[in-house]
Scaffold this motif. Structure first.
Motif, PDB file in Angstrom:
ATOM      1  N   MET A   1       0.862  -1.153  -0.222  1.00  0.00           N
ATOM      2  CA  MET A   1      -0.114   0.111  -0.256  1.00  0.00           C
ATOM      3  C   MET A   1       0.795   1.191  -0.110  1.00  0.00           C
ATOM      4  O   MET A   1       1.867   1.537   0.797  1.00  0.00           O
ATOM      5  N   TRP A   2       0.365   2.181  -0.887  1.00  0.00           N
ATOM      6  CA  TRP A   2       1.137   3.559  -0.731  1.00  0.00           C
ATOM      7  C   TRP A   2       0.213   4.624  -0.241  1.00  0.00           C
ATOM      8  O   TRP A   2      -0.755   4.765  -1.091  1.00  0.00           O
ATOM      9  N   ILE A   3       0.360   5.070   0.845  1.00  0.00           N
ATOM     10  CA  ILE A   3      -0.520   5.822   1.399  1.00  0.00           C
ATOM     11  C   ILE A   3      -0.157   7.555   0.977  1.00  0.00           C
ATOM     12  O   ILE A   3       0.962   7.959   1.244  1.00  0.00           O
ATOM     13  N   HIS A   4      -0.770   7.955   0.134  1.00  0.00           N
ATOM     14  CA  HIS A   4      -0.909   9.556  -0.577  1.00  0.00           C
ATOM     15  C   HIS A   4      -1.963   9.782  -0.862  1.00  0.00           C
ATOM     16  O   HIS A   4      -3.214   9.157  -0.972  1.00  0.00           O
ATOM     17  N   LYS A   5      -2.258  11.238  -1.396  1.00  0.00           N
ATOM     18  CA  LYS A   5      -3.370  11.725  -1.947  1.00  0.00           C
ATOM     19  C   LYS A   5      -3.393  12.042  -3.444  1.00  0.00           C
ATOM     20  O   LYS A   5      -4.048  12.843  -3.972  1.00  0.00           O
ATOM     21  N   ASN A   6      -2.127  11.686  -4.194  1.00  0.00           N
ATOM     22  CA  ASN A   6      -2.154  11.958  -5.545  1.00  0.00           C
ATOM     23  C   ASN A   6      -3.018  10.954  -6.599  1.00  0.00           C
ATOM     24  O   ASN A   6      -2.633   9.669  -6.376  1.00  0.00           O
ATOM     25  N   LYS A   7      -3.931  11.441  -7.270  1.00  0.00           N
ATOM     26  CA  LYS A   7      -4.982  10.621  -7.789  1.00  0.00           C
ATOM     27  C   LYS A   7      -3.951  10.007  -9.256  1.00  0.00           C
ATOM     28  O   LYS A   7      -4.773   8.972  -9.663  1.00  0.00           O
ATOM     29  N   ASP A   8      -3.080  10.484  -9.421  1.00  0.00           N
ATOM     30  CA  ASP A   8      -2.349  10.238 -10.346  1.00  0.00           C
ATOM     31  C   ASP A   8      -1.455   8.831 -10.441  1.00  0.00           C
ATOM     32  O   ASP A   8      -0.549   8.381 -11.164  1.00  0.00           O
ATOM     33  N   GLU A   9      -1.257   8.576  -9.114  1.00  0.00           N
ATOM     34  CA  GLU A   9      -0.264   7.433  -8.628  1.00  0.00           C
ATOM     35  C   GLU A   9      -0.976   6.479  -8.060  1.00  0.00           C
ATOM     36  O   GLU A   9      -2.045   6.530  -7.382  1.00  0.00           O
ATOM     37  N   PRO A  10      -0.376   5.191  -8.136  1.00  0.00           N
ATOM     38  CA  PRO A  10      -1.325   3.858  -7.725  1.00  0.00           C
ATOM     39  C   PRO A  10      -1.287   4.081  -6.189  1.00  0.00           C
ATOM     40  O   PRO A  10      -0.188   4.608  -5.525  1.00  0.00           O
ATOM     41  N   ILE A  11      -2.159   3.381  -5.547  1.00  0.00           N
ATOM     42  CA  ILE A  11      -2.423   3.289  -4.176  1.00  0.00           C
ATOM     43  C   ILE A  11      -1.955   1.720  -3.509  1.00  0.00           C
ATOM     44  O   ILE A  11      -1.785   1.659  -2.764  1.00  0.00           O
ATOM     45  N   GLU A  12      -2.069   0.811  -4.302  1.00  0.00           N
ATOM     46  CA  GLU A  12      -1.561  -0.560  -4.217  1.00  0.00           C
ATOM     47  C   GLU A  12      -0.697  -0.979  -5.412  1.00  0.00           C
ATOM     48  O   GLU A  12      -0.865  -0.809  -6.437  1.00  0.00           O
ATOM     49  N   LEU A  13       0.404  -1.571  -5.029  1.00  0.00           N
ATOM     50  CA  LEU A  13       1.333  -2.052  -5.692  1.00  0.00           C
ATOM     51  C   LEU A  13       1.589  -3.465  -5.399  1.00  0.00           C
ATOM     52  O   LEU A  13       1.869  -3.825  -4.324  1.00  0.00           O
ATOM     53  N   TYR A  14       1.598  -4.406  -6.581  1.00  0.00           N
ATOM     54  CA  TYR A  14       1.928  -5.770  -6.276  1.00  0.00           C
ATOM     55  C   TYR A  14       2.828  -6.300  -7.393  1.00  0.00           C
ATOM     56  O   TYR A  14       2.693  -6.044  -8.677  1.00  0.00           O
ATOM     57  N   SER A  15       4.031  -6.783  -6.871  1.00  0.00           N
ATOM     58  CA  SER A  15       5.046  -7.489  -7.789  1.00  0.00           C
ATOM     59  C   SER A  15       5.253  -8.974  -7.550  1.00  0.00           C
ATOM     60  O   SER A  15       5.486  -9.184  -6.389  1.00  0.00           O
ATOM     61  N   GLU A  16       5.664  -9.401  -8.529  1.00  0.00           N
ATOM     62  CA  GLU A  16       6.225 -10.869  -8.854  1.00  0.00           C
ATOM     63  C   GLU A  16       7.706 -10.612  -8.835  1.00  0.00           C
ATOM     64  O   GLU A  16       8.141  -9.970  -9.805  1.00  0.00           O
ATOM     65  N   LEU A  17       8.378 -11.321  -7.895  1.00  0.00           N
ATOM     66  CA  LEU A  17       9.932 -10.981  -8.025  1.00  0.00           C
ATOM     67  C   LEU A  17      10.636 -12.281  -8.300  1.00  0.00           C
ATOM     68  O   LEU A  17      10.196 -13.433  -7.878  1.00  0.00           O
ATOM     69  N   ASP A  18      12.049 -12.152  -8.904  1.00  0.00           N
ATOM     70  CA  ASP A  18      12.584 -13.366  -9.107  1.00  0.00           C
ATOM     71  C   ASP A  18      13.383 -13.521  -7.722  1.00  0.00           C
ATOM     72  O   ASP A  18      13.521 -12.814  -6.937  1.00  0.00           O
ATOM     73  N   GLU A  19      14.499 -14.403  -7.958  1.00  0.00           N
ATOM     74  CA  GLU A  19      15.439 -14.768  -6.852  1.00  0.00           C
ATOM     75  C   GLU A  19      16.386 -13.616  -6.444  1.00  0.00           C
ATOM     76  O   GLU A  19      16.976 -13.518  -5.506  1.00  0.00           O
ATOM     77  N   ASP A  20      16.538 -12.810  -7.522  1.00  0.00           N
ATOM     78  CA  ASP A  20      17.409 -11.663  -7.248  1.00  0.00           C
ATOM     79  C   ASP A  20      16.634 -10.105  -6.914  1.00  0.00           C
ATOM     80  O   ASP A  20      17.121  -9.160  -6.832  1.00  0.00           O
ATOM     81  N   ARG A  21      15.298 -10.588  -6.621  1.00  0.00           N
ATOM     82  CA  ARG A  21      14.444  -9.469  -6.400  1.00  0.00           C
ATOM     83  C   ARG A  21      14.311  -8.399  -7.443  1.00  0.00           C
ATOM     84  O   ARG A  21      13.584  -7.187  -7.049  1.00  0.00           O
ATOM     85  N   TYR A  22      14.298  -8.776  -8.807  1.00  0.00           N
ATOM     86  CA  TYR A  22      13.819  -7.920  -9.679  1.00  0.00           C
ATOM     87  C   TYR A  22      12.551  -8.516 -10.232  1.00  0.00           C
ATOM     88  O   TYR A  22      11.866  -9.408 -10.057  1.00  0.00           O
ATOM     89  N   GLU A  23      11.661  -7.338 -10.419  1.00  0.00           N
ATOM     90  CA  GLU A  23      10.245  -7.580 -10.855  1.00  0.00           C
ATOM     91  C   GLU A  23      10.108  -8.367 -12.127  1.00  0.00           C
ATOM     92  O   GLU A  23      11.022  -7.939 -13.087  1.00  0.00           O
ATOM     93  N   THR A  24       9.384  -9.265 -12.116  1.00  0.00           N
ATOM     94  CA  THR A  24       8.892 -10.132 -13.376  1.00  0.00           C
ATOM     95  C   THR A  24       7.534  -9.790 -13.904  1.00  0.00           C
ATOM     96  O   THR A  24       7.330  -9.905 -15.185  1.00  0.00           O
ATOM     97  N   LYS A  25       6.574  -9.469 -12.830  1.00  0.00           N
ATOM     98  CA  LYS A  25       5.289  -8.928 -13.315  1.00  0.00           C
ATOM     99  C   LYS A  25       4.924  -7.940 -12.118  1.00  0.00           C
ATOM    100  O   LYS A  25       5.559  -7.921 -10.857  1.00  0.00           O
ATOM    101  N   LYS A  26       4.007  -7.031 -12.430  1.00  0.00           N
ATOM    102  CA  LYS A  26       3.804  -5.854 -11.493  1.00  0.00           C
ATOM    103  C   LYS A  26       2.246  -5.561 -12.024  1.00  0.00           C
ATOM    104  O   LYS A  26       1.744  -5.535 -13.048  1.00  0.00           O
ATOM    105  N   VAL A  27       1.756  -5.299 -10.941  1.00  0.00           N
ATOM    106  CA  VAL A  27       0.086  -4.407 -11.125  1.00  0.00           C
ATOM    107  C   VAL A  27       0.057  -3.473 -10.121  1.00  0.00           C
ATOM    108  O   VAL A  27       0.642  -3.465  -9.078  1.00  0.00           O
ATOM    109  N   GLU A  28      -0.232  -2.344 -10.737  1.00  0.00           N
ATOM    110  CA  GLU A  28      -0.343  -0.965  -9.835  1.00  0.00           C
ATOM    111  C   GLU A  28      -2.063  -0.702 -10.158  1.00  0.00           C
ATOM    112  O   GLU A  28      -2.649  -0.535 -10.966  1.00  0.00           O
ATOM    113  N   ILE A  29      -2.601  -0.391  -8.702  1.00  0.00           N
ATOM    114  CA  ILE A  29      -3.995  -0.308  -8.879  1.00  0.00           C
ATOM    115  C   ILE A  29      -4.219   1.236  -8.176  1.00  0.00           C
ATOM    116  O   ILE A  29      -3.693   1.648  -7.370  1.00  0.00           O
ATOM    117  N   PHE A  30      -5.084   1.929  -8.850  1.00  0.00           N
ATOM    118  CA  PHE A  30      -5.566   3.168  -8.648  1.00  0.00           C
ATOM    119  C   PHE A  30      -6.826   3.548  -7.789  1.00  0.00           C
ATOM    120  O   PHE A  30      -7.524   2.437  -7.608  1.00  0.00           O
TER     121      PHE A  30
END
Length: 88
Positions: A1-30
Motif C-alpha cells: 500500500m502506498w499512502i498518499h493523496k495523488n490520484k495520478d499515482e497507484p495506491i496498491e502495488l503488487y510485484s512478482e519477484l525473481d530470486e534476485d528481487r527483480y520484478e517479473t510482473k507488476k500490477v498497480e491499482i489506482f
C-alpha cells in the motif's frame, strides 16, 4: 500500500519477484480501481517493470508512506488475473 493523496499515482502495488528481487510482473491499482500492469512482453498504461531490485520489506516499511507485506503466489495471481486481460 502506498499512502498518499495523488490520484495520478497507484495506491496498491503488487510485484512478482525473481530470486534476485527483480520484478517479473507488476500490477498497480489506482484509487478509482483502474490498474496498470507490466511483464516482460507486455504492459498497460504507464506501468513498467523496475530496473533495480526491489528493496526488502523492512526497507520499504521504514518509509511511513508504505505498508508492504509478502503475499503468496496464489494471492498475486488472483490480483493479476483480475486486472490483466486473458492471454492465449
Amino acid at each position: 500500500m502506498w499512502i498518499h493523496k495523488n490520484k495520478d499515482e497507484p495506491i496498491e502495488l503488487y510485484s512478482e519477484l525473481d530470486e534476485d528481487r527483480y520484478e517479473t510482473k507488476k500490477v498497480e491499482i489506482f484509487i478509482d480501481d483502474t490498474a496498470g500492469y507490466a511483464e516482460e512482453k507486455q504492459s498497460n498504461g504507464e506501468t513498467l517493470l523496475g530496473k533495480c531490485p526491489i528493496p526488502s520489506l523492512e526497507d520499504i516499511n521504514s518509509n511511513p508512506e508504505f505498508k508492504a507485506k509478502s503475499i503468496t503466489k496464489e494471492e498475486f495471481f488472483a490480483i493479476w488475473n483480475k486486472y490483466v486481460p486473458f492471454q492465449k
